[in-house]
Design an enzyme around this catalytic site. Structure first.
Site, PDB file in Angstrom:
ATOM      1  N   ASN A  10       0.870  -1.173   0.000  1.00 28.31           N
ATOM      2  CA  ASN A  10       0.000   0.000   0.000  1.00 28.31           C
ATOM      3  C   ASN A  10       0.911   1.229   0.000  1.00 28.31           C
ATOM      4  O   ASN A  10       1.521   1.543   1.009  1.00 28.31           O
ATOM      5  CB  ASN A  10      -0.887  -0.040   1.259  1.00 28.31           C
ATOM      6  CG  ASN A  10      -1.691   1.227   1.447  1.00 28.31           C
ATOM      7  OD1 ASN A  10      -1.743   2.081   0.570  1.00 28.31           O
ATOM      8  ND2 ASN A  10      -2.337   1.332   2.614  1.00 28.31           N
ATOM      9  N   LYS A  12       0.144   4.263  -0.213  1.00 28.54           N
ATOM     10  CA  LYS A  12      -0.473   5.435   0.432  1.00 28.54           C
ATOM     11  C   LYS A  12      -0.240   6.694  -0.408  1.00 28.54           C
ATOM     12  O   LYS A  12      -0.240   6.615  -1.627  1.00 28.54           O
ATOM     13  CB  LYS A  12       0.049   5.576   1.871  1.00 28.54           C
ATOM     14  CG  LYS A  12      -0.142   4.283   2.664  1.00 28.54           C
ATOM     15  CD  LYS A  12       0.079   4.431   4.137  1.00 28.54           C
ATOM     16  CE  LYS A  12      -0.146   3.090   4.812  1.00 28.54           C
ATOM     17  NZ  LYS A  12      -0.003   3.154   6.272  1.00 28.54           N
ATOM     18  N   HIS A  95      -9.465   1.011   4.965  1.00 29.64           N
ATOM     19  CA  HIS A  95      -8.179   1.177   5.652  1.00 29.64           C
ATOM     20  C   HIS A  95      -8.365   2.105   6.848  1.00 29.64           C
ATOM     21  O   HIS A  95      -9.141   3.065   6.779  1.00 29.64           O
ATOM     22  CB  HIS A  95      -7.130   1.746   4.692  1.00 29.64           C
ATOM     23  CG  HIS A  95      -5.760   1.728   5.277  1.00 29.64           C
ATOM     24  ND1 HIS A  95      -5.329   2.697   6.145  1.00 29.64           N
ATOM     25  CD2 HIS A  95      -4.748   0.838   5.171  1.00 29.64           C
ATOM     26  CE1 HIS A  95      -4.092   2.406   6.533  1.00 29.64           C
ATOM     27  NE2 HIS A  95      -3.715   1.281   5.954  1.00 29.64           N
ATOM     28  N   GLU A  97      -6.691   4.451   7.988  1.00 23.45           N
ATOM     29  CA  GLU A  97      -6.470   5.884   7.733  1.00 23.45           C
ATOM     30  C   GLU A  97      -7.693   6.517   7.093  1.00 23.45           C
ATOM     31  O   GLU A  97      -8.010   7.682   7.356  1.00 23.45           O
ATOM     32  CB  GLU A  97      -5.208   6.073   6.869  1.00 23.45           C
ATOM     33  CG  GLU A  97      -3.951   5.863   7.704  1.00 23.45           C
ATOM     34  CD  GLU A  97      -2.764   5.307   6.939  1.00 23.45           C
ATOM     35  OE1 GLU A  97      -2.749   5.377   5.710  1.00 23.45           O
ATOM     36  OE2 GLU A  97      -1.843   4.785   7.612  1.00 23.45           O
ATOM     37  N   GLU A 167      -5.276  -5.194  10.645  1.00 24.72           N
ATOM     38  CA  GLU A 167      -4.229  -4.193  10.853  1.00 24.72           C
ATOM     39  C   GLU A 167      -4.498  -3.426  12.142  1.00 24.72           C
ATOM     40  O   GLU A 167      -5.245  -2.433  12.131  1.00 24.72           O
ATOM     41  CB  GLU A 167      -4.218  -3.203   9.688  1.00 24.72           C
ATOM     42  CG  GLU A 167      -3.954  -3.827   8.337  1.00 24.72           C
ATOM     43  CD  GLU A 167      -3.432  -2.795   7.348  1.00 24.72           C
ATOM     44  OE1 GLU A 167      -2.304  -2.965   6.882  1.00 24.72           O
ATOM     45  OE2 GLU A 167      -4.137  -1.815   7.077  1.00 24.72           O
ATOM     46  N   GLY A 173       2.623   1.982  10.864  1.00 19.89           N
ATOM     47  CA  GLY A 173       3.557   3.100  10.722  1.00 19.89           C
ATOM     48  C   GLY A 173       4.300   3.453  11.999  1.00 19.89           C
ATOM     49  O   GLY A 173       4.951   4.485  12.078  1.00 19.89           O
ATOM     50  N   SER A 214       3.602  -2.331  10.338  1.00 18.69           N
ATOM     51  CA  SER A 214       5.052  -2.381  10.540  1.00 18.69           C
ATOM     52  C   SER A 214       5.679  -3.702  10.111  1.00 18.69           C
ATOM     53  O   SER A 214       6.598  -4.204  10.757  1.00 18.69           O
ATOM     54  CB  SER A 214       5.403  -2.050  11.995  1.00 18.69           C
ATOM     55  OG  SER A 214       4.998  -0.725  12.322  1.00 18.69           O
TER      56      SER A 214
HETATM   57  P1  PGA Z   1       2.950   0.120   7.636  1.00 22.18           P
HETATM   58  O1  PGA Z   1       1.459   0.318   7.059  1.00 22.18           O
HETATM   59  O2  PGA Z   1       3.505  -1.133   7.003  1.00 22.18           O
HETATM   60  O3  PGA Z   1       3.689   1.350   7.198  1.00 22.18           O
HETATM   61  O4  PGA Z   1       2.836  -0.005   9.108  1.00 22.18           O
HETATM   62  C1  PGA Z   1       0.601  -0.765   6.883  1.00 22.18           C
HETATM   63  C2  PGA Z   1      -0.723  -0.331   6.313  1.00 22.18           C
HETATM   64  O5  PGA Z   1      -1.222   0.740   6.694  1.00 22.18           O
HETATM   65  O6  PGA Z   1      -1.321  -1.021   5.463  1.00 22.18           O
END
Ligand code: PGA
Length: 257
Positions: A10, A12, A95, A97, A167, A173, A214
């Site tokens: 992803n 983003k 997601h 976010e 997740e 992140g 992560s």
């Molecule tokens: P990350 O994000 O690997 O940077 O923690 C994962 C995600 O949001 O799908």
């Protein structure tokens, strides 16, 4: 029941068109020999056309990061399922976010899921609890509720094209991933269990469920060696070809045992 591993990146809100093409070309070269694993990248909307061209003829799939549920209309800034369906295979829906920063509700997530499926897109449905909920011991109830709400009205047949991604928000992140065992427990005991209750054991055993939060080249094996975890949704570490390729390769190796 053999579920084919599925690792998706992803991107983003990263990569200009030019940068996206370069990353796609590098990935294509790095992942040329990989077999037995589905791999996909989800660039921003603006790079979908170019990345699709850059990946043409390769085994790497393409996904979008979001979709609206309406086919067209006065929805400034939104992208509809028919706009995506000839462009990509997958679409990330729900997601965290989108939920926390952009205020997407369970109801929207459900509508998006129905709309994506109606147009032949394969959804990657994300669920996961925040730190507060985790610390209050509310993970099971919350994540189970998210799964049930998102899948309202979705048939067993439709479940066959849906991937779920667990997740935990506190792991996204932050550089602080869940443990393999902890993620396995929620994915098996909550997400897959909810599918078994809603549909059947057969459906629950067929659906692929990813872990996200992560994930890095050095920790992917910890997740992929778990029986309930079929893959990963990778954010930060998918932005460089060498680290994403290492995640795919290390992950596949761990899954094979
Ligand atoms: P990350 O994000 O690997 O940077 O923690 C994962 C995600 O949001 O799908």
């Amino acid at each position: 029941m053999m579920r084919i591993p599925f690792i998706a990146g992803n991107w983003k809100m990263h990569k200009t068109v030019e940068e996206a093409i370069a990353l796609a070309q590098e990935l294509r070269a790095e992942l040329e020999d990989v077999e037995g694993c589905d791999v996909a990248v989800c660039p921003p909307f603006t790079a979908l056309v170019s990345v699709r061209r850059a990946l043409e003829g390769s085994a790497i799939g393409l996904g979008a990061q979001n979709v609206h549920w309406e086919e067209q209309g006065a929805f400034t800034g939104a992208i509809s399922p028919p706009m995506l369906k000839d462009l990509c295979d997958y679409v990330i829906i729900g997601h965290s976010e989108r939920r926390t920063i952009f205020g997407e509700t369970d109801e929207w997530v459900n509508k998006k899921l129905h709309a994506a499926l109606a147009h032949g897109l394969k959804p990657i449905l994300c669920v996961g609890e925040n730190l507060e909920q985790n610390q209050a011991g509310e993970t099971e109830e919350f994540v189970g509720g998210q799964v049930r709400a998102a899948l309202e009205g979705i048939t067993a047949g439709q479940m066959r094209v849906i991937t779920l991604a667990y997740e935990p928000i506190w792991a996204i992140g932050t550089g602080v991933p869940a443990t393999g065992e902890g993620a396995n427990e929620i994915i098996g005991g909550v997400v897959r269990h909810t599918l078994a209750v809603l549909y059947s054991d057969d459906v629950a055993q067929t659906v692929r469920i990813q872990y996200g939060g992560s994930v890095k080249p050095h920790n992917i094996a910890e997740f992929m060696s778990q029986p309930e975890i079929d893959g990963a949704l990778v954010g930060g570490a998918s932005l460089k070809a060498d680290s994403f390729a290492a995640i795919v390769k290390n992950g596949l190796q761990a899954k094979r045992g």
